[in-house]
Design a protein around this motif. Structure first.
Motif, short mmCIF file in Angstrom:
data_model
loop_
_atom_site.label_atom_id
_atom_site.label_comp_id
_atom_site.label_asym_id
_atom_site.label_seq_id
_atom_site.Cartn_x
_atom_site.Cartn_y
_atom_site.Cartn_z
N ALA A 154 -34.90 21.83 1.60
CA ALA A 154 -34.91 20.94 0.43
C ALA A 154 -36.34 20.63 0.01
O ALA A 154 -36.63 20.58 -1.19
CB ALA A 154 -34.14 19.65 0.74
N LEU A 157 -32.40 17.68 -10.74
CA LEU A 157 -32.56 18.49 -9.54
C LEU A 157 -33.66 17.93 -8.66
O LEU A 157 -33.50 17.81 -7.44
CB LEU A 157 -32.86 19.95 -9.93
CG LEU A 157 -33.12 20.91 -8.78
CD1 LEU A 157 -31.92 20.99 -7.84
CD2 LEU A 157 -33.46 22.30 -9.34
N LEU A 168 -33.12 16.56 -4.81
CA LEU A 168 -33.86 17.11 -3.67
C LEU A 168 -34.69 16.03 -2.99
O LEU A 168 -34.81 16.02 -1.76
CB LEU A 168 -34.75 18.27 -4.14
CG LEU A 168 -33.98 19.52 -4.58
CD1 LEU A 168 -34.91 20.49 -5.31
CD2 LEU A 168 -33.32 20.19 -3.38
N GLU A 177 -24.32 22.63 -0.28
CA GLU A 177 -25.16 21.89 -1.22
C GLU A 177 -26.54 22.54 -1.33
O GLU A 177 -27.09 22.68 -2.42
CB GLU A 177 -25.33 20.44 -0.76
CG GLU A 177 -24.10 19.59 -0.94
CD GLU A 177 -24.29 18.21 -0.36
OE1 GLU A 177 -24.03 17.24 -1.11
OE2 GLU A 177 -24.68 18.10 0.82
N TRP A 188 -28.38 24.03 -4.60
CA TRP A 188 -29.73 23.63 -5.03
C TRP A 188 -30.66 24.83 -5.15
O TRP A 188 -31.51 24.88 -6.03
CB TRP A 188 -30.31 22.61 -4.07
CG TRP A 188 -29.67 21.27 -4.12
CD1 TRP A 188 -29.09 20.67 -5.22
CD2 TRP A 188 -29.55 20.34 -3.06
NE1 TRP A 188 -28.62 19.44 -4.88
CE2 TRP A 188 -28.89 19.20 -3.55
CE3 TRP A 188 -29.94 20.35 -1.72
CZ2 TRP A 188 -28.61 18.09 -2.77
CZ3 TRP A 188 -29.65 19.24 -0.93
CH2 TRP A 188 -29.00 18.13 -1.46
N GLU A 222 -29.80 26.47 -8.41
CA GLU A 222 -30.27 25.64 -9.52
C GLU A 222 -31.78 25.69 -9.64
O GLU A 222 -32.32 25.73 -10.76
CB GLU A 222 -29.83 24.19 -9.31
CG GLU A 222 -28.36 23.95 -9.54
CD GLU A 222 -27.99 22.49 -9.31
OE1 GLU A 222 -28.71 21.61 -9.81
OE2 GLU A 222 -26.99 22.26 -8.60
N THR A 223 -32.48 25.69 -8.51
CA THR A 223 -33.94 25.76 -8.55
C THR A 223 -34.41 27.06 -9.16
O THR A 223 -35.33 27.08 -9.98
CB THR A 223 -34.53 25.59 -7.13
OG1 THR A 223 -34.11 24.33 -6.61
CG2 THR A 223 -36.04 25.65 -7.15
#
Length: 136
Positions: free
Chosen positions: A33, A79, A83, A100, A104, A107-108
């Protein structure tokens, strides 16, 4: 569209860790993360033209809609906050799970790609002296 090497390296590192989900414990998930958060921060800084500046991320996120599409800016902000919460969770909160983290990661990658594409200027309407819009 190729991403900057520092952002791509972080995404690759997280992808390599996601390839072995049985080895992901709470510490490694938080490290992933953190890598994703810094990838978002670097992408936001580049989009705002502040690559080498020590500006707070909150200030860059506020300025981001003036540099990119407002939907992309909103996605980047949400986002980044997700994070940030994942990294700084309390002991009584659940650690983010692998699903999850995989979300992420995707999405990143999408946000970083959207932030690295140039924004096409929005044409401003020509106003006449009478205050009406000139169609030309």
């Amino acid at each position: 569209m190729t991403l900057p090497s520092d952002v791509q390296d972080r995404l690759t590192c997280v992808a390599n860790l996601l390839a072995r989900p049985d080895q992901l414990d709470g510490v490694r998930i938080r490290c992933c993360a953190e890598l994703l958060r810094t990838a978002v921060e670097r992408s936001v800084a580049r989009a705002c033209g502040a690559e080498n500046a020590d500006q707070p991320v909150h200030a860059l996120l506020i300025a981001l809609p003036s540099h990119v599409d407002s939907d992309v800016a909103q996605d980047a902000s949400q986002l980044w906050h997700a994070l940030r919460r994942a990294i700084r969770h309390h002991g009584y909160e659940l650690t983010p799970n692998v699903a999850e983290l995989a979300g992420w990661h995707a999405e990143t990658a999408a946000v970083a790609a959207a932030l690295s594409s140039p924004l096409s200027p929005i044409p401003s309407p020509n106003l006449s002296l009478s205050g009406t819009i000139d169609p030309s």
